[in-house]
Scaffold this motif. Structure first.
Motif, PDB file in Angstrom:
ATOM      1  N   ALA A   1      89.556  14.199 -18.402  1.00 12.41           N
ATOM      2  CA  ALA A   1      89.990  15.085 -17.295  1.00 12.41           C
ATOM      3  C   ALA A   1      91.244  14.826 -16.689  1.00 12.41           C
ATOM      4  N   GLY A   2      92.104  15.819 -16.573  1.00 14.23           N
ATOM      5  CA  GLY A   2      93.483  15.554 -16.098  1.00 14.23           C
ATOM      6  C   GLY A   2      92.976  15.375 -14.254  1.00 14.23           C
ATOM      7  N   ALA A   3      93.872  14.498 -13.938  1.00 12.37           N
ATOM      8  CA  ALA A   3      93.740  14.139 -12.523  1.00 12.37           C
ATOM      9  C   ALA A   3      93.472  15.249 -11.303  1.00 12.37           C
ATOM     10  N   LYS A   4      94.072  16.594 -11.746  1.00 11.52           N
ATOM     11  CA  LYS A   4      93.752  17.431 -10.873  1.00 11.52           C
ATOM     12  C   LYS A   4      92.763  18.740 -11.231  1.00 11.52           C
ATOM     13  N   ALA A   5      91.899  18.159 -12.228  1.00 14.87           N
ATOM     14  CA  ALA A   5      90.727  18.896 -12.535  1.00 14.87           C
ATOM     15  C   ALA A   5      89.782  19.309 -11.596  1.00 14.87           C
ATOM     16  N   LYS A   6      89.251  20.410 -11.708  1.00 12.22           N
ATOM     17  CA  LYS A   6      88.202  20.764 -10.604  1.00 12.22           C
ATOM     18  C   LYS A   6      87.195  21.617 -11.368  1.00 12.22           C
ATOM     19  N   PHE A   7      85.755  20.811 -11.342  1.00 10.77           N
ATOM     20  CA  PHE A   7      84.868  21.374 -11.926  1.00 10.77           C
ATOM     21  C   PHE A   7      83.804  21.992 -11.011  1.00 10.77           C
ATOM     22  N   GLY A   8      82.807  22.718 -11.543  1.00 12.50           N
ATOM     23  CA  GLY A   8      82.027  23.387 -10.464  1.00 12.50           C
ATOM     24  C   GLY A   8      81.032  24.480 -11.295  1.00 12.50           C
ATOM     25  N   GLN A   9      79.976  24.674 -10.580  1.00 14.04           N
ATOM     26  CA  GLN A   9      79.038  25.910 -11.123  1.00 14.04           C
ATOM     27  C   GLN A   9      78.783  26.867  -9.980  1.00 14.04           C
ATOM     28  N   PRO A  10      79.793  27.657  -9.872  1.00 14.18           N
ATOM     29  CA  PRO A  10      79.869  28.492  -8.607  1.00 14.18           C
ATOM     30  C   PRO A  10      79.102  29.749  -8.712  1.00 14.18           C
ATOM     31  N   GLU A  11      78.133  29.983  -9.882  1.00 14.47           N
ATOM     32  CA  GLU A  11      77.609  31.192 -10.201  1.00 14.47           C
ATOM     33  C   GLU A  11      76.624  31.720  -9.090  1.00 14.47           C
ATOM     34  N   ILE A  12      76.116  30.676  -8.294  1.00 15.14           N
ATOM     35  CA  ILE A  12      75.346  31.061  -7.019  1.00 15.14           C
ATOM     36  C   ILE A  12      75.944  32.137  -5.946  1.00 15.14           C
ATOM     37  N   LYS A  13      77.157  31.882  -6.019  1.00  9.87           N
ATOM     38  CA  LYS A  13      78.133  32.966  -5.153  1.00  9.87           C
ATOM     39  C   LYS A  13      78.105  34.187  -5.664  1.00  9.87           C
ATOM     40  N   LEU A  14      77.860  34.306  -7.022  1.00 13.00           N
ATOM     41  CA  LEU A  14      77.909  35.539  -7.624  1.00 13.00           C
ATOM     42  C   LEU A  14      76.514  36.356  -7.744  1.00 13.00           C
ATOM     43  N   GLY A  15      75.730  35.714  -7.041  1.00 12.08           N
ATOM     44  CA  GLY A  15      74.131  36.210  -7.411  1.00 12.08           C
ATOM     45  C   GLY A  15      73.529  36.100  -8.540  1.00 12.08           C
ATOM     46  N   VAL A  16      74.091  34.948  -9.518  1.00  9.40           N
ATOM     47  CA  VAL A  16      73.323  34.604 -10.582  1.00  9.40           C
ATOM     48  C   VAL A  16      73.263  33.047 -10.838  1.00  9.40           C
ATOM     49  N   ILE A  17      72.874  32.535 -11.807  1.00  7.62           N
ATOM     50  CA  ILE A  17      72.816  30.972 -11.952  1.00  7.62           C
ATOM     51  C   ILE A  17      73.496  30.512 -13.001  1.00  7.62           C
ATOM     52  N   PRO A  18      73.926  29.460 -13.611  1.00  7.15           N
ATOM     53  CA  PRO A  18      74.430  28.886 -14.787  1.00  7.15           C
ATOM     54  C   PRO A  18      73.512  29.424 -15.904  1.00  7.15           C
ATOM     55  N   GLY A  19      74.236  30.054 -16.921  1.00  7.21           N
ATOM     56  CA  GLY A  19      73.631  30.590 -18.005  1.00  7.21           C
ATOM     57  C   GLY A  19      73.848  30.047 -19.334  1.00  7.21           C
ATOM     58  N   ALA A  20      74.839  28.954 -19.306  1.00  8.31           N
ATOM     59  CA  ALA A  20      75.384  28.562 -20.871  1.00  8.31           C
ATOM     60  C   ALA A  20      74.879  27.049 -20.659  1.00  8.31           C
TER      61      ALA A  20
END
Ligand code: HXC
Length: 260
Positions: A124-143
């Motif tokens: 990771a580069g020091a400023k990387a941002k990870f996340g699984q924000p799918e819930i905000k779109l009405g779905v869940i992670p799918g991959a």
């Protein structure tokens, strides 16, 4: 040959290393279906190329990948996603035999985080941002997010990030074992290419046996996993590179691996 792609760039920055760069800057490397098709093509080409030993996958300094393409997804229906088996071909990356390093600068969100987790190593580069924000779109992670993130950072932490959609930092990813190393953003790709070159310098039969054996740990219980490891380990004693690697050690010289 040097095939020209629309959404990715491919190069060989040093011998034996394939570098694949996601290149849809206006959409922060959102992973539209044509991009995934090109990515699969490039990865399969690198896997089939006997001069390549390891692969680095990266994006831009601003974004590794901001997820699946929301504008492409928004009008899909149950019927259409079932009929096209939407996301199924993302899984092709898991069939690549050569090690893949994801060099993550900037955003790795949703499908972008999941894509990074389909690689074997994440830097990771020091400023990387990870996340699984799918819930905000009405779905869940799918991959793979609910499975791979949970295995990587633990069940309770994974629940927190998948249920809140909150992002986490490069340092957090490293502290929890998701990212193996954190680099200055400008150094990240060079350092990843260096590590890939080191991996590619070893006997490729051993490298691929190591990758396959580690992956097996996510598929089966301990006894079956140990059995798989032992079979692959024993099998390597039939290779030139085992004889050469151990002879070179005993003779205090550099080994000359032949991938046979
Ligand atoms: C389509 C996207 C996109 C995405 C960004 N863009 N992410 N387009 N799909 N996932 C586009 C924006 O619409 C915008 O286009 C341009 O990229 C720049 O983005 P901005 O939002 O203006 O940038 P910024 O303000 O810096 O915010 C960056 C951001 C934000 C925090 C990453 O873009 C964002 O929240 N993106 C969505 C992240 C997300 O929800 N990912 C999960 C997707 S669902 P225009 O045309 O306006 O300039 C998913 C499902 C996976 O991945 C399941 C199966 C794979």
């Amino acid at each position: 040959g040097d095939k020209k792609y629309e959404h990715i760039l491919t190069s060989t920055p040093v011998p034996k290393v394939a570098l694949v760069t996601l290149n849809r800057p206006k959409a922060l490397n959102a992973l539209c279906t044509p991009l995934i098709k090109e990515l699969n093509e490039a990865l399969q080409a690198a896997d089939a190329d006997p001069t390549i030993g390891a692969i680095v996958l990266t994006g831009s300094e601003k974004s590794f990948a901001a997820g699946a393409d929301i504008k492409e997804m928004k009008d899909k229906t149950v019927t259409s996603v079932l009929n096209e088996n939407f996301i199924e071909e993302w899984g092709n990356m898991a069939n690549i035999k050569k090690p893949i390093i994801a060099a993550v600068n900037g955003f790795a969100l949703g499908g972008g985080c999941e894509l990074a987790m389909m690689a074997d190593i994440i830097y990771a580069g020091a400023k990387a941002k990870f996340g699984q924000p799918e819930i905000k779109l009405g779905v869940i992670p799918g991959a793979g997010g609910t499975q791979r993130l949970t295995r990587a950072i633990g069940l309770y932490r994974a629940n927190h990030y998948i249920l809140t959609g909150e992002m986490f930092t490069a340092q957090q990813a490293a502290d929890w074992g998701l990212a193996a190393k954190v680099y200055e953003p400008a150094q990240l790709v060079d350092e990843s290419v260096k590590a890939a070159a080191q991996i590619a310098s070893y006997g490729q039969l051993a490298v691929q046996a190591a990758k396959a054996s580690v992956h097996q740990s996510a598929e089966v219980g301990l006894r079956a996993g140990l059995e798989f490891e032992r079979v692959r380990f024993h099998g390597l004693f039939g290779t030139h590179d085992q004889k050469e690697g151990m002879a070179a050690f005993a003779e205090k010289r550099e080994p000359n691996f032949k991938n046979e």
